[in-house]
Design an enzyme around this catalytic site. Structure first.
Site, short mmCIF file in Angstrom:
data_model
loop_
_atom_site.label_atom_id
_atom_site.label_comp_id
_atom_site.label_asym_id
_atom_site.label_seq_id
_atom_site.Cartn_x
_atom_site.Cartn_y
_atom_site.Cartn_z
N GLY A 155 53.74 36.91 0.56
CA GLY A 155 54.67 36.59 -0.50
C GLY A 155 55.78 37.64 -0.54
N ILE A 157 55.76 40.63 -1.92
CA ILE A 157 55.27 41.97 -1.58
C ILE A 157 55.05 42.09 -0.08
CG2 ILE A 157 53.32 43.57 -1.83
CD1 ILE A 157 52.96 42.41 -4.68
N ALA A 237 46.41 44.89 -4.15
CA ALA A 237 46.44 43.58 -4.80
C ALA A 237 45.51 43.56 -6.02
CB ALA A 237 46.07 42.50 -3.79
N ARG A 238 44.25 43.21 -5.80
CA ARG A 238 43.26 43.18 -6.86
C ARG A 238 41.96 43.76 -6.33
NH1 ARG A 238 47.08 42.67 -9.54
NH2 ARG A 238 47.57 41.09 -11.14
N GLU A 267 38.05 48.45 -13.72
CA GLU A 267 39.16 49.30 -14.14
C GLU A 267 39.13 49.48 -15.65
OE1 GLU A 267 42.90 47.92 -12.62
OE2 GLU A 267 42.22 47.91 -10.54
N HIS A 286 46.08 52.19 -10.04
CA HIS A 286 46.74 50.91 -10.31
C HIS A 286 48.17 51.15 -10.81
CE1 HIS A 286 45.83 46.43 -11.31
NE2 HIS A 286 47.06 46.59 -10.82
N ALA A 288 50.78 51.29 -8.24
CA ALA A 288 51.60 51.12 -7.03
C ALA A 288 52.97 50.55 -7.34
CB ALA A 288 50.87 50.21 -6.03
#
Length: 321
Positions: A155, A157, A237-238, A267, A286, A288
């Site tokens: 995508g 990113i 990402a996740r 998290e 988290h 970035a």
């Protein structure tokens, strides 16, 4: 009564000419589902994903557009959004540049042995990176030039990562669910059945795919068996895309060289997580996407979609549910 609701966290990113049409609610007021305010006429709401829940949307019966202030929408109550025929828009792209730069921060941290250099600095003695080699014939680092960067998910990113990788002279391999035709891609592996071909080609694997039931733990012990033992994994990402215990085992047993994480299965990361003590793991919290450009991008997106809504135009970043 206002037809536009915006979380006040984003007020300073919006030009004042829009204020007369907007009801601004704080985080606390959103936590309370806008209690004390008449939000029955709201048609466009701009909030964090988790505020689009049944209780809050029940109080906004005329809601037509849900603009979330993040790319991921797994915390949106999707069944409710779909049942109400609400158009969901995300903030895809606003953090892409910052995240892409963060990816290369992590890659270069590992490839240029920054941790070892810092340890040498602390001991006042340059020795770690040279490993006893003669200074005139020494290989201290791994250049990224000529290496293959594998990007999972192409995508916004993924594209920004590829642009920077190409500037470093890297080869670009992409995994995606559909074929990608970007000319800067050297090879695309389309479809999950091609992942076993994709992993062994990569010196670096960057995860930038959405989290869903199909992708949860897509990186696991079987994945690490397919990777080069010199490979580096980067996840921006996740967290649940990577099975934590399998990653720890792969790092400790040398199945891959190193990893860098910005996201985690839990998290905030608990203080007793074993991840903290893994030597060949670089971690950030988290953040970035939290460079100094994303706020301008998200403010501009919010204002453009307000304009599109008011003018009856096609919205940007619509999610097809």
């Amino acid at each position: 009564m206002a037809k536009i609701l915006v979380n006040s966290l984003y007020k300073h990113l919006i030009e004042e000419k829009y204020y007369k049409d907007i009801l601004f609610l704080s985080n606390e007021e959103c936590d309370n589902n806008g209690e004390g305010y008449d939000v029955s006429e709201v048609e466009l709401a701009v909030m964090q994903p988790y505020y689009f829940n049944k209780t809050f949307m029940d109080r906004m019966p005329n809601l037509k557009i849900a603009q979330i202030t993040g790319a991921g929408y797994e915390r949106v109550d999707l069944p409710e959004v779909k049942s109400r025929n609400v158009t969901l828009c995300n903030s895809r792209g606003v953090m892409s540049i910052s995240i892409a730069e963060d990816v290369f921060c992590k890659i270069l941290f590992i490839s240029r042995e920054v941790r070892t250099v810092e340890q040498d600095k602390a001991t006042h003695h340059w020795d770690g990176v040279s490993k006893g080699q003669d200074q005139w014939m020494c290989t201290c680092y791994q250049d990224v030039y000529g290496k293959t960067l594998g990007i999972m998910g192409y995508g916004s990113i993924g594209h920004e990562i590829a642009v920077r990788a190409k500037a470093f002279g890297m080869k670009i391999h992409v995994y995606d669910v559909v074929e990608q035709k970007d000319p800067i891609i050297d090879q695309c592996f389309a479809g999950m059945d091609r992942l076993p071909e994709f992993y062994p080609t990569c010196d670096y694997v960057v995860v930038s795919i959405p989290l869903n039931e199909r992708t949860r733990h897509i990186i696991d012990a079987k994945t690490f068996e397919l990777m080069k033992d010199s490979a580096v994994l980067v996840n921006v990402a996740r967290g649940p895309l990577v099975k934590t215990e399998d990653l720890i085992e792969a790092l400790k047993e040398g199945k891959i060289k190193a990893a860098a994480l910005d996201v985690y299965e839990t998290e905030p990361l608990p203080a007793d997580s074993p991840l903290w003590d893994v030597e060949n793991l670089f971690m950030t919290s988290h953040k970035a996407g939290m460079g100094d450009t994303w706020k301008g991008f998200i403010g501009a997106l919010i204002m453009r979609n307000i304009d599109h809504y008011q003018n009856g135009e096609m919205l940007e970043n619509v999610i097809q549910l």
